[in-house]
Design a protein around this motif. Structure first.
Motif, mmCIF file in Angstrom:
data_model
loop_
_atom_site.group_PDB
_atom_site.id
_atom_site.type_symbol
_atom_site.label_atom_id
_atom_site.label_comp_id
_atom_site.label_asym_id
_atom_site.label_seq_id
_atom_site.Cartn_x
_atom_site.Cartn_y
_atom_site.Cartn_z
ATOM 1 N N MET A 79 -2.516 4.924 9.872
ATOM 2 C CA MET A 79 -1.628 4.816 11.025
ATOM 3 C C MET A 79 -2.116 5.817 12.072
ATOM 4 N N MET A 80 -2.239 5.357 13.300
ATOM 5 C CA MET A 80 -2.558 6.257 14.412
ATOM 6 C C MET A 80 -1.240 6.582 15.103
ATOM 7 N N ILE A 81 -0.925 7.856 15.142
ATOM 8 C CA ILE A 81 0.338 8.302 15.708
ATOM 9 C C ILE A 81 0.092 8.710 17.162
ATOM 10 N N ASP A 82 0.809 8.038 18.052
ATOM 11 C CA ASP A 82 0.649 8.258 19.492
ATOM 12 C C ASP A 82 -0.799 8.100 19.939
ATOM 13 N N GLY A 83 -1.578 7.289 19.212
ATOM 14 C CA GLY A 83 -2.966 7.048 19.575
ATOM 15 C C GLY A 83 -3.887 8.237 19.367
ATOM 16 N N LYS A 84 -3.398 9.294 18.714
ATOM 17 C CA LYS A 84 -4.179 10.533 18.605
ATOM 18 C C LYS A 84 -4.429 11.006 17.182
ATOM 19 N N THR A 85 -3.422 10.925 16.330
ATOM 20 C CA THR A 85 -3.498 11.546 15.014
ATOM 21 C C THR A 85 -3.482 10.491 13.921
ATOM 22 N N ALA A 86 -4.473 10.553 13.034
ATOM 23 C CA ALA A 86 -4.533 9.623 11.900
ATOM 24 C C ALA A 86 -3.592 10.097 10.802
ATOM 25 N N SER A 87 -2.841 9.158 10.231
ATOM 26 C CA SER A 87 -1.921 9.472 9.144
ATOM 27 C C SER A 87 -2.090 8.447 8.025
ATOM 28 N N TRP A 88 -2.118 8.963 6.790
ATOM 29 C CA TRP A 88 -2.145 8.114 5.606
ATOM 30 C C TRP A 88 -0.833 8.258 4.846
ATOM 31 N N ASP A 89 0.202 8.707 5.533
ATOM 32 C CA ASP A 89 1.523 8.885 4.950
ATOM 33 C C ASP A 89 2.141 7.508 4.719
ATOM 34 N N THR A 90 2.313 7.149 3.455
ATOM 35 C CA THR A 90 2.809 5.804 3.129
ATOM 36 C C THR A 90 4.333 5.713 3.113
ATOM 37 N N VAL A 91 5.029 6.832 3.302
ATOM 38 C CA VAL A 91 6.489 6.797 3.252
ATOM 39 C C VAL A 91 7.158 7.047 4.607
ATOM 40 N N LYS A 92 6.401 7.481 5.579
ATOM 41 C CA LYS A 92 6.975 7.808 6.886
ATOM 42 C C LYS A 92 7.422 6.542 7.617
ATOM 43 N N ASP A 93 8.588 6.628 8.215
ATOM 44 C CA ASP A 93 9.174 5.519 8.980
ATOM 45 C C ASP A 93 9.201 5.934 10.456
#
Length: 166
Positions: free
Chosen positions: A84-98
Motif C-alpha cells: 500500500m502506498m500511503i499518500d503516494g509517499k510511504t510504502a506499507s505492508w501492514d495487512t491490518v490497517k484500515d
C-alpha cells in the motif's frame, strides 16, 4: 494507478496485463482513504529468482523464498507482489490497517478483489505464507484451461519475448 505499477504491469505476461490493470483499478476505487495499491514485483527473471533464493541460504538474512529459478510464478509474469502506498509517499505492508476507516483492513479489501478475478493469495498458503503475493490460478491455453503450476509452465514453449506460449 501510479507510474511504477503501470510499468510493472506492462512487463507481466500479455494474457494478464489488462486483468491486472482492472484489479488495481478496482482496489484503488475500493480504498477510499489515503492508501493505494502499488505493485512491488511482477515479472522476475530466473537470475533474479536465484539471487532471492540465495538469501538466508548463503547469507545470514531470513529466507525470502522457497522457490528456485523457474519455480516461481513470477518467472512467467503471472504473479504480482503488492504494498500500500500511503499518500503516494510511504510504502506499507501492514495487512491490518484500515486507512479508509470502513471497518475492513485495506489489504483484505484487495485480497477479495484479486480472488474475485481468480487469483490465489500467498497469505492462504499452508507454509511459508507470502502476504504480498498474488498469482493467477488458472490460465486459458490453446489446449484448454490449465492450473497455474511452475512444473507445467517450465515445460511450455516460449515466444520471442520469453513468455510462455498459451
Amino acid at each position: 494507478m501510479d507510474k511504477i505499477t503501470l510499468q510493472r504491469i506492462e512487463k507481466l505476461h500479455p494474457s494478464v496485463q489488462d486483468e491486472v490493470k482492472q484489479i488495481i483499478k478496482e482496489c484503488d476505487e475500493a480504498l477510499t482513504g489515503k492508501a493505494k495499491v502499488r505493485i512491488t514485483q511482477g515479472l522476475r527473471s530466473f537470475e533474479e529468482q536465484e539471487k532471492l533464493y540465495a538469501i538466508g541460504r548463503i547469507t545470514s538474512e531470513k529466507k525470502v523464498t522457497n522457490a528456485k529459478a523457474g519455480q516461481s510464478i513470477h518467472n512467467y509474469g503471472l504473479a504480482v507482489d503488492i504494498c500500500m502506498m500511503i499518500d503516494g509517499k510511504t510504502a506499507s505492508w501492514d495487512t491490518v490497517k484500515d486507512w479508509d476507516n470502513d471497518k475492513v483492513a485495506d489489504w483484505y479489501e484487495c485480497v477479495k478483489i484479486f480472488a474475485k478475478h481468480g487469483w490465489n493469495w500467498g497469505g492462504n498458503w499452508k507454509t511459508f505464507k507470502d502476504l504480498p503475493h498474488f498469482e493467477k490460478k488458472n490460465i486459458l491455453t490453446k489446449k484448454g484451461l490449465i492450473k497455474t503450476n511452475w512444473r507445467t509452465l517450465l515445460k511450455m514453449e516460449r515466444d520471442k519475448d520469453g513468455y510462455v506460449v498459451l
